[in-house]
Design a protein around this motif. Structure first.
Motif, PDB file in Angstrom:
ATOM      1  N   ASP A 138     -31.096  40.514 -20.821  1.00 40.29           N
ATOM      2  CA  ASP A 138     -32.319  39.838 -20.402  1.00 40.29           C
ATOM      3  C   ASP A 138     -33.165  40.847 -19.617  1.00 40.29           C
ATOM      4  O   ASP A 138     -32.781  41.260 -18.518  1.00 40.29           O
ATOM      5  CB  ASP A 138     -31.957  38.639 -19.529  1.00 40.29           C
ATOM      6  CG  ASP A 138     -33.148  37.848 -19.026  1.00 40.29           C
ATOM      7  OD1 ASP A 138     -34.260  38.404 -18.922  1.00 40.29           O
ATOM      8  OD2 ASP A 138     -32.955  36.666 -18.690  1.00 40.29           O
ATOM      9  N   LYS A 197     -29.349  31.154 -27.235  1.00 40.91           N
ATOM     10  CA  LYS A 197     -30.156  29.930 -27.301  1.00 40.91           C
ATOM     11  C   LYS A 197     -31.496  30.076 -26.573  1.00 40.91           C
ATOM     12  O   LYS A 197     -32.393  29.274 -26.773  1.00 40.91           O
ATOM     13  CB  LYS A 197     -29.371  28.715 -26.808  1.00 40.91           C
ATOM     14  CG  LYS A 197     -29.187  28.582 -25.337  1.00 40.91           C
ATOM     15  CD  LYS A 197     -28.433  27.286 -25.041  1.00 40.91           C
ATOM     16  CE  LYS A 197     -28.318  27.073 -23.550  1.00 40.91           C
ATOM     17  NZ  LYS A 197     -27.642  25.820 -23.240  1.00 40.91           N
ATOM     18  N   PHE A 198     -31.626  31.118 -25.747  1.00 44.85           N
ATOM     19  CA  PHE A 198     -32.910  31.414 -25.092  1.00 44.85           C
ATOM     20  C   PHE A 198     -33.439  32.730 -25.661  1.00 44.85           C
ATOM     21  O   PHE A 198     -33.447  33.759 -24.989  1.00 44.85           O
ATOM     22  CB  PHE A 198     -32.758  31.518 -23.572  1.00 44.85           C
ATOM     23  CG  PHE A 198     -32.180  30.294 -22.935  1.00 44.85           C
ATOM     24  CD1 PHE A 198     -32.893  29.105 -22.914  1.00 44.85           C
ATOM     25  CD2 PHE A 198     -30.928  30.326 -22.349  1.00 44.85           C
ATOM     26  CE1 PHE A 198     -32.369  27.971 -22.317  1.00 44.85           C
ATOM     27  CE2 PHE A 198     -30.399  29.200 -21.747  1.00 44.85           C
ATOM     28  CZ  PHE A 198     -31.110  28.017 -21.742  1.00 44.85           C
ATOM     29  N   THR A 212     -36.341  34.895 -28.365  1.00 43.88           N
ATOM     30  CA  THR A 212     -37.654  34.905 -28.993  1.00 43.88           C
ATOM     31  C   THR A 212     -37.802  36.194 -29.783  1.00 43.88           C
ATOM     32  O   THR A 212     -37.054  37.154 -29.572  1.00 43.88           O
ATOM     33  CB  THR A 212     -38.783  34.778 -27.946  1.00 43.88           C
ATOM     34  OG1 THR A 212     -40.023  34.534 -28.609  1.00 43.88           O
ATOM     35  CG2 THR A 212     -38.904  36.041 -27.086  1.00 43.88           C
ATOM     36  N   ARG A 249     -33.304  38.269 -25.890  1.00 43.55           N
ATOM     37  CA  ARG A 249     -32.494  37.186 -25.323  1.00 43.55           C
ATOM     38  C   ARG A 249     -32.648  37.120 -23.811  1.00 43.55           C
ATOM     39  O   ARG A 249     -32.825  38.148 -23.150  1.00 43.55           O
ATOM     40  CB  ARG A 249     -31.029  37.378 -25.700  1.00 43.55           C
ATOM     41  CG  ARG A 249     -30.809  37.265 -27.194  1.00 43.55           C
ATOM     42  CD  ARG A 249     -29.365  37.400 -27.563  1.00 43.55           C
ATOM     43  NE  ARG A 249     -29.222  37.276 -29.019  1.00 43.55           N
ATOM     44  CZ  ARG A 249     -28.109  37.532 -29.666  1.00 43.55           C
ATOM     45  NH1 ARG A 249     -27.030  37.922 -29.004  1.00 43.55           N
ATOM     46  NH2 ARG A 249     -28.062  37.399 -30.970  1.00 43.55           N
ATOM     47  N   ASN A 260     -32.059  32.229 -19.285  1.00 43.21           N
ATOM     48  CA  ASN A 260     -32.526  30.851 -19.134  1.00 43.21           C
ATOM     49  C   ASN A 260     -33.941  30.707 -19.694  1.00 43.21           C
ATOM     50  O   ASN A 260     -34.591  31.698 -20.043  1.00 43.21           O
ATOM     51  CB  ASN A 260     -32.470  30.406 -17.656  1.00 43.21           C
ATOM     52  CG  ASN A 260     -33.245  31.341 -16.741  1.00 43.21           C
ATOM     53  OD1 ASN A 260     -34.343  31.790 -17.067  1.00 43.21           O
ATOM     54  ND2 ASN A 260     -32.670  31.650 -15.585  1.00 43.21           N
ATOM     55  N   ALA A 261     -34.406  29.464 -19.759  1.00 42.62           N
ATOM     56  CA  ALA A 261     -35.736  29.174 -20.303  1.00 42.62           C
ATOM     57  C   ALA A 261     -36.844  29.751 -19.431  1.00 42.62           C
ATOM     58  O   ALA A 261     -37.893  30.163 -19.931  1.00 42.62           O
ATOM     59  CB  ALA A 261     -35.915  27.661 -20.462  1.00 42.62           C
ATOM     60  N   GLU A 262     -36.629  29.800 -18.125  1.00 44.36           N
ATOM     61  CA  GLU A 262     -37.647  30.340 -17.211  1.00 44.36           C
ATOM     62  C   GLU A 262     -37.904  31.823 -17.488  1.00 44.36           C
ATOM     63  O   GLU A 262     -39.054  32.254 -17.527  1.00 44.36           O
ATOM     64  CB  GLU A 262     -37.224  30.139 -15.744  1.00 44.36           C
ATOM     65  CG  GLU A 262     -37.198  28.698 -15.299  1.00 44.36           C
ATOM     66  CD  GLU A 262     -35.939  27.921 -15.732  1.00 44.36           C
ATOM     67  OE1 GLU A 262     -35.978  26.683 -15.669  1.00 44.36           O
ATOM     68  OE2 GLU A 262     -34.944  28.544 -16.158  1.00 44.36           O
ATOM     69  N   LYS A 291     -37.321  33.402 -20.275  1.00 46.00           N
ATOM     70  CA  LYS A 291     -37.970  33.484 -21.592  1.00 46.00           C
ATOM     71  C   LYS A 291     -39.465  33.223 -21.445  1.00 46.00           C
ATOM     72  O   LYS A 291     -40.285  33.947 -22.021  1.00 46.00           O
ATOM     73  CB  LYS A 291     -37.340  32.489 -22.559  1.00 46.00           C
ATOM     74  CG  LYS A 291     -37.983  32.477 -23.931  1.00 46.00           C
ATOM     75  CD  LYS A 291     -37.325  31.442 -24.840  1.00 46.00           C
ATOM     76  CE  LYS A 291     -38.082  31.309 -26.142  1.00 46.00           C
ATOM     77  NZ  LYS A 291     -37.488  30.295 -27.023  1.00 46.00           N
ATOM     78  N   ALA A 292     -39.837  32.217 -20.657  1.00 48.10           N
ATOM     79  CA  ALA A 292     -41.255  31.893 -20.445  1.00 48.10           C
ATOM     80  C   ALA A 292     -41.977  33.035 -19.740  1.00 48.10           C
ATOM     81  O   ALA A 292     -43.120  33.361 -20.090  1.00 48.10           O
ATOM     82  CB  ALA A 292     -41.385  30.596 -19.649  1.00 48.10           C
TER      83      ALA A 292
END
Length: 154
Positions: free
Chosen positions: A43, A59-60, A62, A70, A73-75, A77-78
């Protein structure tokens, strides 16, 4: 025919064994030979927020510049999606020192440094030590070299 097969296998082995040193026209993001995952699955946001490399979760993920990125977490990724150029490693994750020398080599996600808010990877600790001897000059040289070493981003 058997000798030809052995020669072909030897050539393929050589290409794979020495494939970490790439030539002009490489992909804009280093992903390795048999992968499409950037930065070895680490990450890239975590380098800035936690100060250490941590593997992301599939799963996170793009896509960016033809590679899969990868995040833990979703945060994260955002954050990446909002400003990928801020979090993606310089030179597509290729070794910063190698790019400064006019070629590409794999960047190791565990051998890194943030300089002026930008993430840089190097091939190994010995290469990183060389790079750290004159970071500003090596960055200037790598900035000039990199566009000529890779294909334009997709």
């Amino acid at each position: 025919m058997k000798k030809l097969s052995i020669r072909i296998c030897a050539i393929i082995f050589m290409m794979l064994a020495f494939g970490s040193f790439a030539q002009a026209g490489d992909d804009p993001v280093y992903t390795g030979t048999f992968s499409n995952v950037a930065v070895g699955g680490y990450d890239t946001v975590v380098y800035f927020t936690e100060g250490q490399p941590i593997k992301g979760n599939k799963k996170f993920s793009t896509d960016y510049k033809g590679a899969q990125w990868r995040f833990v977490n979703a945060e994260n990724k955002a954050l990446f999606l909002a400003h990928p150029e801020q979090y993606a490693p310089q030179y597509g994750g290729y070794c910063a020192w190698a790019v400064s020398q006019g070629y590409t080599a794999s960047g190791d996600p565990t051998v890194w440094k943030i300089v002026d808010g930008k993430l840089y990877l190097n091939y190994n600790d010995d290469v990183k030590a060389k790079w750290e001897q004159d970071i500003p000059a090596f960055i200037k040289s790598a900035d000039k070299n990199f566009p000529n070493l890779v294909d334009a981003p997709e």
